[in-house]
Design a protein around this motif. Structure first.
Motif, PDB file in Angstrom:
ATOM      1  N   ARG A 245      -1.366 -10.675   6.198  1.00 13.55           N
ATOM      2  CA  ARG A 245      -0.680 -11.068   4.964  1.00 13.55           C
ATOM      3  C   ARG A 245      -1.675 -11.136   3.793  1.00 13.55           C
ATOM      4  NH1 ARG A 245       4.181 -13.841   4.235  1.00 13.55           N
ATOM      5  NH2 ARG A 245       4.294 -14.187   6.478  1.00 13.55           N
ATOM      6  N   LEU A 247      -4.501  -9.423   3.445  1.00 13.51           N
ATOM      7  CA  LEU A 247      -4.859  -8.063   3.052  1.00 13.51           C
ATOM      8  C   LEU A 247      -3.734  -7.388   2.268  1.00 13.51           C
ATOM      9  CD1 LEU A 247      -6.655  -6.834   6.312  1.00 13.51           C
ATOM     10  CD2 LEU A 247      -7.707  -7.320   4.089  1.00 13.51           C
ATOM     11  N   MET A 248      -2.490  -7.661   2.685  1.00  8.77           N
ATOM     12  CA  MET A 248      -1.354  -7.091   1.988  1.00  8.77           C
ATOM     13  C   MET A 248      -1.312  -7.569   0.539  1.00  8.77           C
ATOM     14  SD  MET A 248       2.717  -7.530   2.837  1.00  8.77           S
ATOM     15  CE  MET A 248       2.676  -9.286   2.377  1.00  8.77           C
ATOM     16  N   HIS A 249      -1.544  -8.875   0.327  1.00  9.98           N
ATOM     17  CA  HIS A 249      -1.515  -9.425  -1.025  1.00  9.98           C
ATOM     18  C   HIS A 249      -2.686  -8.890  -1.865  1.00  9.98           C
ATOM     19  CE1 HIS A 249       1.911 -11.935  -0.481  1.00  9.98           C
ATOM     20  NE2 HIS A 249       1.360 -12.703   0.428  1.00  9.98           N
ATOM     21  N   LEU A 250      -3.864  -8.783  -1.268  1.00  9.46           N
ATOM     22  CA  LEU A 250      -5.014  -8.244  -1.994  1.00  9.46           C
ATOM     23  C   LEU A 250      -4.753  -6.806  -2.428  1.00  9.46           C
ATOM     24  CD1 LEU A 250      -7.983  -9.692   0.099  1.00  9.46           C
ATOM     25  CD2 LEU A 250      -7.335 -10.322  -2.234  1.00  9.46           C
ATOM     26  N   ASP A 251      -4.155  -6.019  -1.535  1.00  9.90           N
ATOM     27  CA  ASP A 251      -3.832  -4.638  -1.874  1.00  9.90           C
ATOM     28  C   ASP A 251      -2.796  -4.582  -3.002  1.00  9.90           C
ATOM     29  OD1 ASP A 251      -3.856  -1.671  -1.197  1.00  9.90           O
ATOM     30  OD2 ASP A 251      -1.725  -2.136  -0.919  1.00  9.90           O
ATOM     31  N   SER A 252      -1.819  -5.486  -2.946  1.00  7.29           N
ATOM     32  CA  SER A 252      -0.799  -5.536  -3.992  1.00  7.29           C
ATOM     33  C   SER A 252      -1.413  -5.900  -5.343  1.00  7.29           C
ATOM     34  CB  SER A 252       0.285  -6.543  -3.610  1.00  7.29           C
ATOM     35  OG  SER A 252       1.239  -6.675  -4.635  1.00  7.29           O
ATOM     36  N   TYR A 254      -4.563  -5.455  -6.278  1.00  9.43           N
ATOM     37  CA  TYR A 254      -5.384  -4.320  -6.715  1.00  9.43           C
ATOM     38  C   TYR A 254      -4.510  -3.214  -7.314  1.00  9.43           C
ATOM     39  CZ  TYR A 254      -7.930   0.082  -6.351  1.00  9.43           C
ATOM     40  OH  TYR A 254      -8.472   1.304  -6.625  1.00  9.43           O
ATOM     41  N   THR A 255      -3.420  -2.891  -6.635  1.00  6.19           N
ATOM     42  CA  THR A 255      -2.530  -1.829  -7.101  1.00  6.19           C
ATOM     43  C   THR A 255      -1.910  -2.179  -8.451  1.00  6.19           C
ATOM     44  OG1 THR A 255      -2.003  -1.224  -4.812  1.00  6.19           O
ATOM     45  CG2 THR A 255      -0.495  -0.459  -6.527  1.00  6.19           C
ATOM     46  N   THR A 256      -1.485  -3.441  -8.584  1.00  9.49           N
ATOM     47  CA  THR A 256      -0.859  -3.873  -9.835  1.00  9.49           C
ATOM     48  C   THR A 256      -1.830  -3.780 -11.004  1.00  9.49           C
ATOM     49  OG1 THR A 256       0.638  -5.352  -8.652  1.00  9.49           O
ATOM     50  CG2 THR A 256       0.292  -5.784 -11.006  1.00  9.49           C
ATOM     51  N   ARG A 258      -4.536  -2.010 -11.209  1.00  9.42           N
ATOM     52  CA  ARG A 258      -4.903  -0.618 -11.446  1.00  9.42           C
ATOM     53  C   ARG A 258      -3.845   0.075 -12.297  1.00  9.42           C
ATOM     54  NH1 ARG A 258      -4.391   4.245  -8.323  1.00  9.42           N
ATOM     55  NH2 ARG A 258      -6.085   5.710  -8.803  1.00  9.42           N
TER      56      ARG A 258
END
Length: 265
Positions: A245, A247-252, A254-256, A258
């Motif tokens: 969970r 890692l999922m939030h960190l990726d979200s 980062y994507t936002t 970016r």
């Protein structure tokens, strides 16, 4: 005063969205309940306000009944979605003014302090709640109250003076922030010791105990005596942690961010 007017002028750019204000009312479940209470009369209106206070409005334990109350009272007073947007644009400018004041009390020069407020007004991640102000007021109001608390706290720590008046002022802002949004809880707990360390203040223990005592006692009273929703289940549901969970939030995140740069595909 001049800085506040300049921030309000900057924030007025969001008034271009006034023709679309009704579209931005995203919490139609709340609106339906507000409208039903308004048509039913005073008794139903009071009952709905009590329902919000007791965490029965959404059926989960939450601390932010005060933000619900403000939106509810504005709606009962006849505020249209356009009026709601104007109100929160003014509040947004007020938050920027409070941020500037805090920055100056923390030692920033007037220029950088003003720039911090201006960035806050225009930054996409801070102005987004304006466009969904009925449901996202839980991020707007606590920011204002927390910054006003931090301003009062910084003043006491710099002066090495925490008298009764200052203590009551800080307690009031702590309670307003606490019951306006859950997300600010950690800041309310950490602000006093961190600010005292920053100022190398001898008042670190008194300021910390004041904050922790106020927040802890108010949370306990609310959870045990006022709220009708079980707190443990709600907290577990909202803050359940797992590496996947996280890692999922960190990726979200980062994507936002970016995408916000404009360089993403």
């Amino acid at each position: 005063m001049r800085a506040a007017l300049l921030y309000l002028l900057l924030a007025s750019v969001y008034l271009f969205f006034l023709p679309h204000a009704e579209f931005m009312v995203d919490d139609w479940n709340s609106v339906a309940q507000f409208e039903a209470a308004r048509e039913a009369g005073a008794r139903q209106q009071v009952e709905l306000a009590i329902k919000m206070l007791q965490s029965k409005f959404h059926g989960l334990f939450r601390l932010y009944w005060l933000s619900h109350w403000i939106g509810y009272l504005l709606w009962l007073a006849g505020a249209s979605p356009a009026v709601m947007l104007v109100v929160f644009v003014v509040v947004h400018a007020g938050v920027a003014t409070a941020l500037r004041s805090v920055a100056e009390r923390l030692g920033l020069a007037p220029g950088p302090a003003f720039l911090a407020g201006a960035i806050f007004v225009l930054l996409p991640t801070t102005h987004t709640p304006l466009f969904w102000n009925l449901s996202c007021s839980i991020f707007i109001w606590p920011t204002l109250w927390f910054l006003l608390y931090l301003r009062a706290l910084a003043g006491s720590l710099r002066a090495e003076k925490l008298d009764r008046k200052a203590a009551l002022e800080q307690m009031a802002f702590l309670l307003l922030a606490l019951f306006s949004g859950d997300a600010v809880f950690g800041l309310l707990v950490a602000a006093a010791p961190l600010a005292a360390w920053y100022f190398r203040s001898r008042l670190w223990l008194r300021a910390t105990l004041l904050a922790w005592g106020t927040v802890g006692a108010a949370t306990a009273v609310y959870a045990l005596l006022i709220s009708k929703a079980p707190p443990v289940a709600a907290v577990a549901l909202r803050f359940e942690f797992s590496p996947a969970r996280a890692l999922m939030h960190l990726d979200s995140i980062y994507t936002t961010y970016r995408k916000l740069t404009g360089f993403a595909e």
